[in-house]
Design a protein around this motif. Structure first.
Motif, PDB file in Angstrom:
ATOM      1  N   UNK A   1      44.543  37.695  37.342  1.00  0.00           N
ATOM      2  CA  UNK A   1      44.077  37.310  35.902  1.00  0.00           C
ATOM      3  C   UNK A   1      42.666  36.480  35.869  1.00  0.00           C
ATOM      4  N   UNK A   2      42.593  35.473  36.713  1.00  0.00           N
ATOM      5  CA  UNK A   2      41.472  34.627  36.820  1.00  0.00           C
ATOM      6  C   UNK A   2      40.376  35.430  37.238  1.00  0.00           C
ATOM      7  N   UNK A   3      40.341  36.430  38.156  1.00  0.00           N
ATOM      8  CA  UNK A   3      39.386  37.236  38.668  1.00  0.00           C
ATOM      9  C   UNK A   3      38.970  38.154  37.604  1.00  0.00           C
ATOM     10  N   UNK A   4      40.010  38.666  36.725  1.00  0.00           N
ATOM     11  CA  UNK A   4      39.824  39.968  35.635  1.00  0.00           C
ATOM     12  C   UNK A   4      39.088  39.172  34.658  1.00  0.00           C
ATOM     13  N   UNK A   5      39.333  37.770  34.476  1.00  0.00           N
ATOM     14  CA  UNK A   5      38.813  37.196  33.103  1.00  0.00           C
ATOM     15  C   UNK A   5      37.340  36.317  33.470  1.00  0.00           C
ATOM     16  N   UNK A   6      36.994  36.487  34.658  1.00  0.00           N
ATOM     17  CA  UNK A   6      35.941  35.640  35.218  1.00  0.00           C
ATOM     18  C   UNK A   6      35.872  34.209  35.287  1.00  0.00           C
TER      19      UNK A   6
ATOM     20  N   UNK B   1      39.070  41.078  61.097  1.00  0.00           N
ATOM     21  CA  UNK B   1      38.237  39.902  61.424  1.00  0.00           C
ATOM     22  C   UNK B   1      37.334  39.982  62.331  1.00  0.00           C
ATOM     23  N   UNK B   2      36.516  41.093  62.398  1.00  0.00           N
ATOM     24  CA  UNK B   2      35.371  41.379  63.193  1.00  0.00           C
ATOM     25  C   UNK B   2      34.432  42.128  62.557  1.00  0.00           C
ATOM     26  N   UNK B   3      34.399  42.563  61.482  1.00  0.00           N
ATOM     27  CA  UNK B   3      33.373  43.457  60.799  1.00  0.00           C
ATOM     28  C   UNK B   3      33.623  43.098  59.240  1.00  0.00           C
ATOM     29  N   UNK B   4      32.248  43.287  58.752  1.00  0.00           N
ATOM     30  CA  UNK B   4      32.251  43.079  57.210  1.00  0.00           C
ATOM     31  C   UNK B   4      31.466  44.120  56.703  1.00  0.00           C
ATOM     32  N   UNK B   5      32.014  44.678  55.614  1.00  0.00           N
ATOM     33  CA  UNK B   5      31.407  45.777  54.663  1.00  0.00           C
ATOM     34  C   UNK B   5      31.233  45.262  53.334  1.00  0.00           C
ATOM     35  N   UNK B   6      30.395  45.689  52.356  1.00  0.00           N
ATOM     36  CA  UNK B   6      30.272  45.432  51.074  1.00  0.00           C
ATOM     37  C   UNK B   6      30.570  46.484  50.176  1.00  0.00           C
ATOM     38  N   UNK B   7      31.095  46.387  49.056  1.00  0.00           N
ATOM     39  CA  UNK B   7      31.499  47.337  48.136  1.00  0.00           C
ATOM     40  C   UNK B   7      31.122  47.201  46.852  1.00  0.00           C
ATOM     41  N   UNK B   8      30.487  48.196  46.101  1.00  0.00           N
ATOM     42  CA  UNK B   8      30.170  48.220  44.929  1.00  0.00           C
ATOM     43  C   UNK B   8      31.054  48.943  43.791  1.00  0.00           C
ATOM     44  N   UNK B   9      31.689  48.207  42.861  1.00  0.00           N
ATOM     45  CA  UNK B   9      32.811  49.048  42.252  1.00  0.00           C
ATOM     46  C   UNK B   9      32.022  49.210  40.731  1.00  0.00           C
ATOM     47  N   UNK B  10      32.053  50.567  40.324  1.00  0.00           N
ATOM     48  CA  UNK B  10      31.664  50.930  39.125  1.00  0.00           C
ATOM     49  C   UNK B  10      33.107  51.196  38.150  1.00  0.00           C
ATOM     50  N   UNK B  11      33.231  50.353  37.295  1.00  0.00           N
ATOM     51  CA  UNK B  11      34.304  50.468  36.523  1.00  0.00           C
ATOM     52  C   UNK B  11      34.216  51.785  35.467  1.00  0.00           C
TER      53      UNK B  11
ATOM     54  N   UNK C   1      42.616  48.160  41.138  1.00  0.00           N
ATOM     55  CA  UNK C   1      41.372  47.731  40.151  1.00  0.00           C
ATOM     56  C   UNK C   1      41.639  48.453  38.837  1.00  0.00           C
ATOM     57  N   UNK C   2      42.118  49.920  38.860  1.00  0.00           N
ATOM     58  CA  UNK C   2      42.559  50.551  37.389  1.00  0.00           C
ATOM     59  C   UNK C   2      43.906  49.955  37.050  1.00  0.00           C
ATOM     60  N   UNK C   3      44.713  49.438  38.052  1.00  0.00           N
ATOM     61  CA  UNK C   3      46.053  49.138  37.649  1.00  0.00           C
ATOM     62  C   UNK C   3      45.805  47.558  36.755  1.00  0.00           C
ATOM     63  N   UNK C   4      44.891  46.903  37.384  1.00  0.00           N
ATOM     64  CA  UNK C   4      44.575  45.762  36.659  1.00  0.00           C
ATOM     65  C   UNK C   4      43.895  45.871  35.414  1.00  0.00           C
TER      66      UNK C   4
END
Length: 201
Positions: free
Chosen positions: A28-33, A60-70, A101-104
């Protein structure tokens, strides 16, 4: 948080509305900023915010970035070493985000009108490769830089965002992050901070 608790979330039996599954504490804290506390926006997902950036770790050995378009119910994955994660592995990594994400959005909606806007159907995702800078080392830097460039409005990643410049990019990024530390300007002796900063160079 999403991935660590996804198996537990998936095992829970929903109610007759396909809701009622327990979300991980802090959702909830994430959802509400409300979090992260140091840069809280107090803006609600899907109401005040339509796009979300996040970095995701793989084994634990590789990072990716994601862009969520609601509004588009879609997620773009930027990966600096595409061959490091197979399609099957990426499907597994992304499943918690595509589902939770859609569930939240539905579960946390404060009104029926907001709840009706959304669906529990999973989001879709893609991992583009054309025009996405690739690296040999420094994938964590690349993940952050993908998000920074995009948030600043770049329609394509600049040519200067490349392997030969990654050391300079890392140093500048570390410098900027250190200067964003709350209260940094009020510290009289910054020597220890700059000594620590040099370890990132």
């Amino acid at each position: 948080m999403w991935r660590d608790k996804y198996r537990e979330f998936k095992s829970l039996v929903p109610d007759h509305n396909s809701l009622g599954r327990r979300l991980h504490g802090g959702s909830w804290d994430l959802y509400a900023g409300i979090v992260p506390i140091v840069c809280a926006t107090n803006k609600i997902w899907g109401v005040d915010i339509d796009e979300i950036y996040a970095h995701v770790n793989f084994q634990n050995d590789h990072w990716i970035a994601i862009w969520i378009l609601i509004p588009k119910r879609h997620i773009v994955v930027w990966d600096s070493i595409v061959k490091h994660i197979s399609k099957a592995q990426l499907d597994e990594i992304m499943e918690p985000f595509l589902t939770m994400v859609p569930y939240l959005l539905v579960e946390c909606a404060s009104t029926d009108e907001e709840r009706i806007k959304y669906s529990l159907e999973p989001f879709t995702y893609e991992r583009p490769t054309v025009g996405v800078p690739q690296c040999i080392t420094g994938d964590c830097v690349y993940a952050l830089k993908y998000m920074e460039c995009h948030a600043l409005g770049y329609t394509s990643f600049p040519a200067a965002f490349c392997e030969k410049n990654v050391k300079h990019i890392r140093e500048k990024m570390a410098h900027d992050i250190f200067h964003e530390i709350p209260g940094f300007e009020g510290i009289e002796d910054k020597t220890s901070y700059y000594n620590d900063l040099n370890t990132y160079g």
